[in-house]
Design an enzyme around this catalytic site. Structure first.
Site, PDB file in Angstrom:
ATOM      1  CG  ASP A  23      -2.082   0.928   1.119  1.00 35.63           C
ATOM      2  OD1 ASP A  23      -2.346   1.430   0.001  1.00 35.63           O
ATOM      3  OD2 ASP A  23      -2.731   1.187   2.153  1.00 35.63           O
ATOM      4  CG  ASN A  71      -8.035  -1.842  -4.889  1.00 32.86           C
ATOM      5  OD1 ASN A  71      -7.123  -2.636  -4.676  1.00 32.86           O
ATOM      6  ND2 ASN A  71      -8.287  -0.824  -4.059  1.00 32.86           N
TER       7      ASN A  71
HETATM    8  C1  IPE Z   1      -5.548  -2.589   0.098  1.00 39.03           C
HETATM    9  O1  IPE Z   1      -5.193  -1.277  -0.126  1.00 39.03           O
HETATM   10  C2  IPE Z   1      -5.569  -3.344  -1.194  1.00 39.03           C
HETATM   11  C3  IPE Z   1      -4.269  -3.534  -1.835  1.00 39.03           C
HETATM   12  C4  IPE Z   1      -3.115  -3.170  -1.354  1.00 39.03           C
HETATM   13  C5  IPE Z   1      -4.316  -4.205  -3.084  1.00 39.03           C
HETATM   14  P1  IPE Z   1      -6.271  -0.117  -0.305  1.00 39.03           P
HETATM   15  O2  IPE Z   1      -5.513   1.132  -0.502  1.00 39.03           O
HETATM   16  O3  IPE Z   1      -7.235  -0.492  -1.364  1.00 39.03           O
HETATM   17  O4  IPE Z   1      -7.019  -0.148   1.086  1.00 39.03           O
HETATM   18  P2  IPE Z   1      -7.773   0.997   1.903  1.00 39.03           P
HETATM   19  O5  IPE Z   1      -8.763   1.631   0.976  1.00 39.03           O
HETATM   20  O6  IPE Z   1      -6.719   1.967   2.346  1.00 39.03           O
HETATM   21  O7  IPE Z   1      -8.379   0.289   3.055  1.00 39.03           O
HETATM   22  C1  IPE Z   2      -1.548   0.286  -3.355  1.00 40.01           C
HETATM   23  O1  IPE Z   2      -1.377   1.648  -3.386  1.00 40.01           O
HETATM   24  C2  IPE Z   2      -1.903  -0.286  -4.700  1.00 40.01           C
HETATM   25  C3  IPE Z   2      -3.304  -0.726  -4.804  1.00 40.01           C
HETATM   26  C4  IPE Z   2      -4.185  -0.699  -3.860  1.00 40.01           C
HETATM   27  C5  IPE Z   2      -3.733  -1.244  -6.091  1.00 40.01           C
HETATM   28  P1  IPE Z   2      -2.592   2.664  -3.350  1.00 40.01           P
HETATM   29  O2  IPE Z   2      -2.996   2.948  -4.760  1.00 40.01           O
HETATM   30  O3  IPE Z   2      -3.665   2.191  -2.480  1.00 40.01           O
HETATM   31  O4  IPE Z   2      -1.888   3.940  -2.735  1.00 40.01           O
HETATM   32  P2  IPE Z   2      -2.479   4.933  -1.647  1.00 40.01           P
HETATM   33  O5  IPE Z   2      -2.963   4.104  -0.509  1.00 40.01           O
HETATM   34  O6  IPE Z   2      -3.580   5.689  -2.310  1.00 40.01           O
HETATM   35  O7  IPE Z   2      -1.334   5.799  -1.273  1.00 40.01           O
HETATM   36 MG    MG Z   3      -4.066   2.430  -0.511  1.00 37.80          MG
END
Ligand code: IPE
Ligand code: IPE
Ligand code: MG
Length: 246
Positions: A23, A71
């Site tokens: 993340d 997502n």
């Molecule tokens: C969790 O991250 C899913 C992945 C890393 C694939 P998110 O960024 O989607 O989760 P939330 O929204 O912060 O809970």
């Molecule tokens: C993790 O990074 C990748 C996925 C969840 C696909 P994020 O895209 O969630 O990055 P943040 O949490 O917005 O920084």
């Molecule tokens: Mg994220």
């Protein structure tokens, strides 16, 4: 493989299964006034390095949360970018997986993935099916509540058909219907970016997993930090509810 472990590590205390919630790509890009896409691009380099380090450390199962069921609700353009990065990752890692005895696995609602992504995945999964070095599981369109619901549905159907007896239904029966059937539960879960939540990841499988939450944004997650986390894991006292030396 294990004979080459860095100093301070012993093969017996290397986790068998490491799961990672990758993340912080978006915030990494935002901090640099860049488009989120750049964060995902940089993040896929981190994936490459973590896969390599995991294999070198003798980890048997590496599971990466790459895309959740939730997502899908991100802007269409971001979802499309993530899907094309995934294809790029698969194309560039294919050779590495073949050379290094890595078996590719994918879990989640894979039929929601674009056809091209699915066929790339399937091709590499077939090509690497006989590999025995490390199982790399990509969790794609993955959500634990959907996984549990699907497992319960499958069990209910078997009960209805008389194939399973509801009175004697066991944990193993349920676990055997999860996407992770046949895999050991994760020993170690790492989540980057400072968020301390599971975001619908492996709710069943993480019952006794050791958790590490790192403030580092995923694109900045280094081999050094990974090794430090693995070292820290060696110091954990996993009691599984029991009393030690009893
Ligand atoms: C969790 O991250 C899913 C992945 C890393 C694939 P998110 O960024 O989607 O989760 P939330 O929204 O912060 O809970
Ligand atoms: C993790 O990074 C990748 C996925 C969840 C696909 P994020 O895209 O969630 O990055 P943040 O949490 O917005 O920084
Ligand atoms: Mg994220």
């Amino acid at each position: 493989m294990n004979s080459e472990l860095p100093e301070g590590f012993s093969a017996e205390s290397i986790p068998v299964h490491v799961a990672i919630i990758m993340d912080g790509n978006g915030r990494w890009a935002k901090k640099r006034l860049m488009n989120r896409v750049k964060g995902h691009e940089k993040g896929s380099e981190t994936v490459r390095n973590v896969v390599r380090t995991s294999r070198e450390m003798g980890i048997s199962y590496l599971s990466l949360y790459a895309f959740s069921t939730e997502n899908w609700d991100r802007p269409k353009s971001e979802v499309a970018t993530l899907m094309s990065l995934l294809r790029r990752f698969l194309a560039s890692e294919r050779e590495e997986m073949l050379e290094n005895n890595i078996r590719l696995n994918a879990i989640g609602e894979l039929d929601r993935l674009p056809d091209k992504v699915r066929s790339d995945l399937e091709n590499i999964m077939v090509e690497t099916a006989g590999n025995t070095g490390m199982v790399l599981t990509l969790c794609l369109s993955y959500g634990a509540r959907d996984e549990l619901t699907a497992a319960m549905r499958a069990v209910a159907i078997k009960v209805g058909q008389g194939l399973l007896n509801p009175e004697s239904l066991s944990q193993e029966d349920l676990a055997g219907h999860l996407y992770t059937a046949g895999m050991p539960d994760p020993d170690l879960l790492i989540r980057t970016s400072g968020e301390m939540r599971l975001s619908n990841f492996m709710l069943w499988q993480l019952a006794y997993t050791e958790f590490v939450f790192s403030p580092t944004l995923w694109p900045d997650f280094s081999e050094q930090e990974y090794l430090e986390i693995l070292k820290g894991y060696q110091e954990r006292d996993r009691r599984f509810g029991k009393v030690k030396d009893a």
